[in-house]
Enzyme design. Sequence first.
Site, PDB file in Angstrom:
ATOM      1  N   GLY A   1      56.618  22.158 140.777  1.00 27.48           N
ATOM      2  CA  GLY A   1      57.517  23.021 140.627  1.00 27.48           C
ATOM      3  C   GLY A   1      58.640  23.085 140.803  1.00 27.48           C
TER       4      GLY A   1
ATOM      5  N   ASP B   1      70.973  24.457 133.427  1.00 27.76           N
ATOM      6  CA  ASP B   1      70.618  25.197 135.243  1.00 27.76           C
ATOM      7  C   ASP B   1      71.284  24.430 135.603  1.00 27.76           C
ATOM      8  OD1 ASP B   1      68.677  26.337 136.753  1.00 27.76           O
ATOM      9  OD2 ASP B   1      69.227  24.357 138.358  1.00 27.76           O
TER      10      ASP B   1
ATOM     11  N   GLY C   1      68.908  25.443 146.189  1.00 26.93           N
ATOM     12  CA  GLY C   1      67.765  25.931 146.583  1.00 26.93           C
ATOM     13  C   GLY C   1      67.813  25.917 148.076  1.00 26.93           C
TER      14      GLY C   1
ATOM     15  N   VAL D   1      71.890  28.853 144.134  1.00 27.90           N
ATOM     16  CA  VAL D   1      72.423  27.300 143.510  1.00 27.90           C
ATOM     17  C   VAL D   1      71.931  26.433 145.386  1.00 27.90           C
ATOM     18  CG1 VAL D   1      74.265  26.073 143.586  1.00 27.90           C
ATOM     19  CG2 VAL D   1      74.089  28.426 142.825  1.00 27.90           C
TER      20      VAL D   1
ATOM     21  N   LYS E   1      75.065  26.986 137.661  1.00 28.63           N
ATOM     22  CA  LYS E   1      75.028  26.971 139.463  1.00 28.63           C
ATOM     23  C   LYS E   1      76.694  26.941 139.537  1.00 28.63           C
ATOM     24  CE  LYS E   1      70.181  24.788 140.283  1.00 28.63           C
ATOM     25  NZ  LYS E   1      69.451  23.789 140.692  1.00 28.63           N
TER      26      LYS E   1
END
Length: 374
Positions: free
Chosen positions: A170, A184, A117, A115, A188
């Site tokens: 990316g 996503d 990054g 969560v 999270k």
Amino acid sequence: MRIGLLGFGTVGRGVYELISQRTDMKVKWVLCRRELTLRDTKVTHDFQDILKDDTIDTVIEVMGGLHPAYDYVRQAILAGKNVVTANKAMVAAFYDQLLPLAEEKDVLFRCTASVGGGIGWLSELERVRRIETVSRVGGIMNGTCNYILDHMTRRGLSYGDALRQAQELGYAEADPSSDVDGIDTWHKLVISANVAFGVSLNREQIPVAGIRHIAAEDVARFTARGLTCKLIATAKNQGGSFSAYVQPTLYPAGEPEAAVPANFNLITLEGNTSGRQSFFGQGAGRYPTAYNVVQDCVDLIGGTGFYGPWGQKVSLTNEETYSYYVRGDTDSWLEANTKELWDGAVITKPVSVTNLHTWLREHPCTFAAAMPKA
Ligand code: NDP
Ligand code: HSE
């Protein structure tokens, strides 16, 4: 620390590079599907090579997806290996299985990069919870969606071009539907709320709306009124009554969320002692994510695992009300709940999150966003 690294894509390659610069840990094996040659590291297509290597004490899983990722992680724990993962889909789905199993087998498990990054959100959330009660967590949790919304708003890009750029950089999942449909963010939110509240949310009860159907005309209407659209996760614990939802939300200029650029996240908690705390940083990308994976490895060397207690299953009620911007389909329910029109788009009277999301599921090509609270 001797490591088996599962996955050598955007994140895995970054993890490999960062660990290569260190003396306290070493990647002995890499598992991937493609042909790959690495100096000083063995490459395999067979997870059993890593599982059977007794010198491997830690498995880093950055493959993504539920299977075989979960099966490999489970086998690693059963074999007494510590685990670090960035895989939020897997952690959200198997939270109740993974944490007790790790405790039972006396291995350490961490998933900070799952969560936010590169933000140390989960590790700080765990610290916060040691001394206070958290009543709310949420905010901007998906770098791809923020990149798309920011580039549509500030650079005039089309939705498709902005998504393509996020993929090239990316940030996006292997299947970007997971990003743009809010899945996503949902994963999270589940992990964050479970850690924050010490419970296990009934994740199937969380209404989720994404940004797939936002169009330039929506962004133009928001900009003309000084509003910015963000994909927002919200989870609350109000005296043991839980709510959680994911939805596009409009912010006036001056609110911190409105200013979050590119692939950045802004994640906020409300604690009974510390009040509001927000965490800002790059929510996606090779090196920010690899940074938190390696931080987790350093924590494991220090003997720090993750994030119990995992708590009991709890149900949700999402009766909080918002006015919504709605553009697309219309019907008698929407007409009965219309407060005003913005150039053909509807602004609803206050309606509950549950009612709006139920309606939206029946009108799946319609775009809706919660209006700022008065
Ligand atoms: P990629 O798709 O770039 O990389 C996945 C890697 O895993 C590839 O090397 C792939 O091998 C390998 N892999 C996948 N399935 C298998 C399999 N069955 N057997 C062996 N190898 C396999 O993904 P990312 O690096 O972007 O993401 C990895 C994880 O990290 C995901 O869970 C993602 O959600 C999470 N994450 C990603 C972030 C990001 O910014 N990208 C940020 C935070 C978390 P090959 O290429 O050879 O097919
Ligand atoms: N696809 C995810 C995002 C990666 O864009 O936020 C980081 O979890």
